[in-house]
Design a protein around this motif. Structure first.
Motif, PDB file in Angstrom:
ATOM      1  N   GLU A   1      51.391  42.530  35.902  1.00  0.00           N
ATOM      2  CA  GLU A   1      52.168  41.914  34.829  1.00  0.00           C
ATOM      3  C   GLU A   1      51.800  40.445  34.682  1.00  0.00           C
ATOM      4  O   GLU A   1      51.231  39.835  35.589  1.00  0.00           O
ATOM      5  CB  GLU A   1      53.670  42.034  35.111  1.00  0.00           C
ATOM      6  CG  GLU A   1      54.120  41.328  36.376  1.00  0.00           C
ATOM      7  CD  GLU A   1      55.614  41.477  36.629  1.00  0.00           C
ATOM      8  OE1 GLU A   1      56.263  42.228  35.884  1.00  0.00           O
ATOM      9  OE2 GLU A   1      56.118  40.840  37.569  1.00  0.00           O
ATOM     10  N   THR A   2      52.128  39.898  33.522  1.00  0.00           N
ATOM     11  CA  THR A   2      51.931  38.472  33.264  1.00  0.00           C
ATOM     12  C   THR A   2      53.233  37.881  32.748  1.00  0.00           C
ATOM     13  O   THR A   2      54.048  38.577  32.137  1.00  0.00           O
ATOM     14  CB  THR A   2      50.830  38.227  32.218  1.00  0.00           C
ATOM     15  OG1 THR A   2      51.268  38.739  30.950  1.00  0.00           O
ATOM     16  CG2 THR A   2      49.540  38.916  32.621  1.00  0.00           C
ATOM     17  N   SER A   3      53.421  36.600  32.999  1.00  0.00           N
ATOM     18  CA  SER A   3      54.580  35.891  32.460  1.00  0.00           C
ATOM     19  C   SER A   3      54.187  34.437  32.261  1.00  0.00           C
ATOM     20  O   SER A   3      53.361  33.902  33.005  1.00  0.00           O
ATOM     21  CB  SER A   3      55.786  35.996  33.394  1.00  0.00           C
ATOM     22  OG  SER A   3      55.497  35.432  34.660  1.00  0.00           O
TER      23      SER A   3
ATOM     24  N   ILE B   1      42.614  32.502  47.317  1.00  0.00           N
ATOM     25  CA  ILE B   1      42.026  33.798  47.004  1.00  0.00           C
ATOM     26  C   ILE B   1      41.156  33.614  45.764  1.00  0.00           C
ATOM     27  O   ILE B   1      41.449  32.768  44.905  1.00  0.00           O
ATOM     28  CB  ILE B   1      43.101  34.875  46.759  1.00  0.00           C
ATOM     29  CG1 ILE B   1      42.445  36.256  46.612  1.00  0.00           C
ATOM     30  CG2 ILE B   1      43.961  34.539  45.540  1.00  0.00           C
ATOM     31  CD1 ILE B   1      43.430  37.405  46.637  1.00  0.00           C
ATOM     32  N   ALA B   2      40.069  34.371  45.690  1.00  0.00           N
ATOM     33  CA  ALA B   2      39.203  34.334  44.511  1.00  0.00           C
ATOM     34  C   ALA B   2      39.454  35.589  43.679  1.00  0.00           C
ATOM     35  O   ALA B   2      39.337  36.706  44.185  1.00  0.00           O
ATOM     36  CB  ALA B   2      37.740  34.252  44.914  1.00  0.00           C
ATOM     37  N   VAL B   3      39.814  35.389  42.419  1.00  0.00           N
ATOM     38  CA  VAL B   3      40.052  36.485  41.477  1.00  0.00           C
ATOM     39  C   VAL B   3      39.007  36.383  40.374  1.00  0.00           C
ATOM     40  O   VAL B   3      38.969  35.381  39.652  1.00  0.00           O
ATOM     41  CB  VAL B   3      41.470  36.413  40.879  1.00  0.00           C
ATOM     42  CG1 VAL B   3      41.687  37.554  39.887  1.00  0.00           C
ATOM     43  CG2 VAL B   3      42.530  36.453  41.973  1.00  0.00           C
ATOM     44  N   ASN B   4      38.142  37.381  40.269  1.00  0.00           N
ATOM     45  CA  ASN B   4      36.996  37.307  39.345  1.00  0.00           C
ATOM     46  C   ASN B   4      36.207  36.019  39.548  1.00  0.00           C
ATOM     47  O   ASN B   4      35.715  35.407  38.602  1.00  0.00           O
ATOM     48  CB  ASN B   4      37.452  37.426  37.890  1.00  0.00           C
ATOM     49  CG  ASN B   4      37.615  38.870  37.446  1.00  0.00           C
ATOM     50  OD1 ASN B   4      37.377  39.795  38.220  1.00  0.00           O
ATOM     51  ND2 ASN B   4      38.025  39.076  36.207  1.00  0.00           N
ATOM     52  N   GLY B   5      36.138  35.593  40.816  1.00  0.00           N
ATOM     53  CA  GLY B   5      35.367  34.402  41.149  1.00  0.00           C
ATOM     54  C   GLY B   5      36.099  33.093  40.999  1.00  0.00           C
ATOM     55  O   GLY B   5      35.544  32.035  41.310  1.00  0.00           O
ATOM     56  N   VAL B   6      37.357  33.121  40.539  1.00  0.00           N
ATOM     57  CA  VAL B   6      38.131  31.898  40.307  1.00  0.00           C
ATOM     58  C   VAL B   6      38.959  31.570  41.545  1.00  0.00           C
ATOM     59  O   VAL B   6      39.736  32.408  42.018  1.00  0.00           O
ATOM     60  CB  VAL B   6      39.068  32.055  39.094  1.00  0.00           C
ATOM     61  CG1 VAL B   6      39.792  30.738  38.812  1.00  0.00           C
ATOM     62  CG2 VAL B   6      38.295  32.521  37.872  1.00  0.00           C
ATOM     63  N   SER B   7      38.812  30.376  42.068  1.00  0.00           N
ATOM     64  CA  SER B   7      39.594  29.938  43.218  1.00  0.00           C
ATOM     65  C   SER B   7      41.041  29.687  42.785  1.00  0.00           C
ATOM     66  O   SER B   7      41.304  28.830  41.940  1.00  0.00           O
ATOM     67  CB  SER B   7      39.007  28.650  43.806  1.00  0.00           C
ATOM     68  OG  SER B   7      39.814  28.167  44.867  1.00  0.00           O
ATOM     69  N   LEU B   8      41.967  30.445  43.377  1.00  0.00           N
ATOM     70  CA  LEU B   8      43.376  30.341  43.017  1.00  0.00           C
ATOM     71  C   LEU B   8      44.235  30.263  44.273  1.00  0.00           C
ATOM     72  O   LEU B   8      43.787  30.595  45.372  1.00  0.00           O
ATOM     73  CB  LEU B   8      43.799  31.546  42.172  1.00  0.00           C
ATOM     74  CG  LEU B   8      43.082  31.705  40.822  1.00  0.00           C
ATOM     75  CD1 LEU B   8      43.403  33.049  40.203  1.00  0.00           C
ATOM     76  CD2 LEU B   8      43.460  30.569  39.880  1.00  0.00           C
TER      77      LEU B   8
ATOM     78  N   SER C   1      42.235  34.746  30.947  1.00  0.00           N
ATOM     79  CA  SER C   1      43.128  34.745  29.785  1.00  0.00           C
ATOM     80  C   SER C   1      43.058  36.060  29.019  1.00  0.00           C
ATOM     81  O   SER C   1      43.960  36.384  28.244  1.00  0.00           O
ATOM     82  CB  SER C   1      42.781  33.590  28.847  1.00  0.00           C
ATOM     83  OG  SER C   1      41.447  33.723  28.371  1.00  0.00           O
ATOM     84  N   GLN C   2      41.997  36.832  29.232  1.00  0.00           N
ATOM     85  CA  GLN C   2      41.826  38.092  28.512  1.00  0.00           C
ATOM     86  C   GLN C   2      42.448  39.285  29.233  1.00  0.00           C
ATOM     87  O   GLN C   2      42.467  40.392  28.692  1.00  0.00           O
ATOM     88  CB  GLN C   2      40.328  38.363  28.293  1.00  0.00           C
ATOM     89  CG  GLN C   2      39.634  37.338  27.414  1.00  0.00           C
ATOM     90  CD  GLN C   2      38.239  37.782  27.024  1.00  0.00           C
ATOM     91  OE1 GLN C   2      37.652  38.680  27.631  1.00  0.00           O
ATOM     92  NE2 GLN C   2      37.691  37.159  25.994  1.00  0.00           N
ATOM     93  N   LEU C   3      42.940  39.057  30.437  1.00  0.00           N
ATOM     94  CA  LEU C   3      43.475  40.171  31.215  1.00  0.00           C
ATOM     95  C   LEU C   3      44.782  40.695  30.623  1.00  0.00           C
ATOM     96  O   LEU C   3      45.632  39.928  30.192  1.00  0.00           O
ATOM     97  CB  LEU C   3      43.721  39.739  32.661  1.00  0.00           C
ATOM     98  CG  LEU C   3      42.498  39.328  33.483  1.00  0.00           C
ATOM     99  CD1 LEU C   3      42.933  38.917  34.885  1.00  0.00           C
ATOM    100  CD2 LEU C   3      41.479  40.459  33.542  1.00  0.00           C
ATOM    101  N   VAL C   4      44.924  42.006  30.648  1.00  0.00           N
ATOM    102  CA  VAL C   4      46.169  42.669  30.251  1.00  0.00           C
ATOM    103  C   VAL C   4      46.574  43.581  31.398  1.00  0.00           C
ATOM    104  O   VAL C   4      45.743  43.962  32.229  1.00  0.00           O
ATOM    105  CB  VAL C   4      45.984  43.489  28.952  1.00  0.00           C
ATOM    106  CG1 VAL C   4      45.648  42.578  27.784  1.00  0.00           C
ATOM    107  CG2 VAL C   4      44.900  44.548  29.133  1.00  0.00           C
ATOM    108  N   PRO C   5      47.870  43.918  31.500  1.00  0.00           N
ATOM    109  CA  PRO C   5      48.297  44.814  32.580  1.00  0.00           C
ATOM    110  C   PRO C   5      47.438  46.075  32.646  1.00  0.00           C
ATOM    111  O   PRO C   5      47.149  46.698  31.629  1.00  0.00           O
ATOM    112  CB  PRO C   5      49.747  45.125  32.204  1.00  0.00           C
ATOM    113  CG  PRO C   5      50.205  43.883  31.501  1.00  0.00           C
ATOM    114  CD  PRO C   5      49.012  43.442  30.695  1.00  0.00           C
ATOM    115  N   GLY C   6      47.006  46.389  33.853  1.00  0.00           N
ATOM    116  CA  GLY C   6      46.125  47.528  34.064  1.00  0.00           C
ATOM    117  C   GLY C   6      44.666  47.149  34.196  1.00  0.00           C
ATOM    118  O   GLY C   6      43.845  47.965  34.635  1.00  0.00           O
TER     119      GLY C   6
END
Length: 208
Positions: A110-112, A138-145, A170-175
Motif C-alpha cells: 500500500e501507499t499513503s 535497505i535498497a529498494v530497486n537500487g534506492v537507498s532508503l 513514483s510509478q509503483l502501485v499496490p501489487g
C-alpha cells in the motif's frame, strides 16, 4: 559497489533473448558521459556489466539466475529503470553500501501520502525479519532508503518528493514487484551468528 543514490532513470529500448541470457538495450542518460565497456552499472539495484554502448544507448546482458531471482525477468521495452554507476574511490558515500546483489523480490502492499512525504509498505518474508532494524538501511530497486516502520510481515519506508521525482518508485502501485537488497552488515552478522557455537550453555561450561 554502489551507494543507492540514483543518478538517472532511463527506459529499456529492447530486450533480446540470446541463449540462456537476455541482451538489454537501455537509453543512455546524458550524465553517463564516462561510460565504457566492462563498467558496472546498477539497473534497478542489479549490478550489470556494460557490454557495448553508443551515444544514444548502452547494452547489458542478464544471466538466467538473475532473471529468476530479480524483477529483470519481467523487463520489457519501455520499462523504466533506476540507474547508478559504480562508486569511484574518493567519492561521497551519501547512501549506504549497496552491492547490487538482489536478496529478495517482494511486492508493494500500500501507499499513503501526508504533506510532502509518501510512505510505501512492502511485504516482508519472515526469513528476512532479522535483517531489518528500525532506522536501518535497505535498497529498494537500487534506492537507498531508511526503514521507518517494521512489523512481523511488512515494513515501511518514507520518501520525500525528491526521491519520487528522480526514481521509478513514483510509478509503483499496490501489487508491483520490487528488488530488495538488505544491508550487507546485517547479512554478515547473521552469517556469523548462524555459524557460531557460542551460547549461554557453552559459556557456562567454560566457566563464564
Amino acid at each position: 559497489m554502489f551507494t543507492g543514490i540514483i543518478q538517472a532513470t532511463a527506459k529499456i529500448l529492447r530486450v533480446v533473448p540470446y541463449g540462456g541470457v537476455r541482451k538489454v538495450s537501455i537509453q543512455r542518460p546524458a550524465v553517463f558521459s564516462e561510460l565504457r565497456e566492462g563498467a558496472s552499472i546498477a539497473c534497478d539495484g542489479i549490478c550489470l556489466t556494460v557490454t557495448g554502448f553508443n551515444q544514444a544507448s548502452f547494452e547489458v546482458e542478464v544471466m538466467a539466475e538473475t532473471l529468476a531471482k530479480s524483477t529483470a525477468g519481467a523487463w520489457n521495452t519501455n520499462t523504466l529503470l533506476n540507474l547508478e554507476p559504480a562508486l569511484k574511490l574518493g567519492e561521497r558515500l551519501d547512501g549506504h553500501w549497496v552491492q547490487g546483489h538482489i536478496d529478495r523480490v517482494t511486492k508493494l502492499l500500500e501507499t499513503s501520502t501526508k504533506a510532502d512525504t509518501t510512505r510505501l509498505r512492502f511485504s516482508l518474508d519472515s526469513r528476512d525479519r532479522e535483517l531489518l532494524v528500525l532506522q536501518g538501511s535497505i535498497a529498494v530497486n537500487g534506492v537507498s532508503l531508511t526503514v521507518s516502520e517494521l512489523g512481523p510481515s511488512s515494513f515501511c519506508v518514507a520518501l520525500i518528493s525528491h526521491t519520487l521525482k528522480h526514481t521509478n518508485l513514483s510509478q509503483l502501485v499496490p501489487g508491483a514487484a520490487v528488488n530488495l537488497e538488505y544491508d550487507v552488515l546485517g547479512k554478515y552478522i547473521r552469517a556469523l551468528h548462524q555459524s557460531s557455537s557460542l551460547s549461554l550453555e557453552s559459556l557456562h561450561e567454560k566457566g563464564f
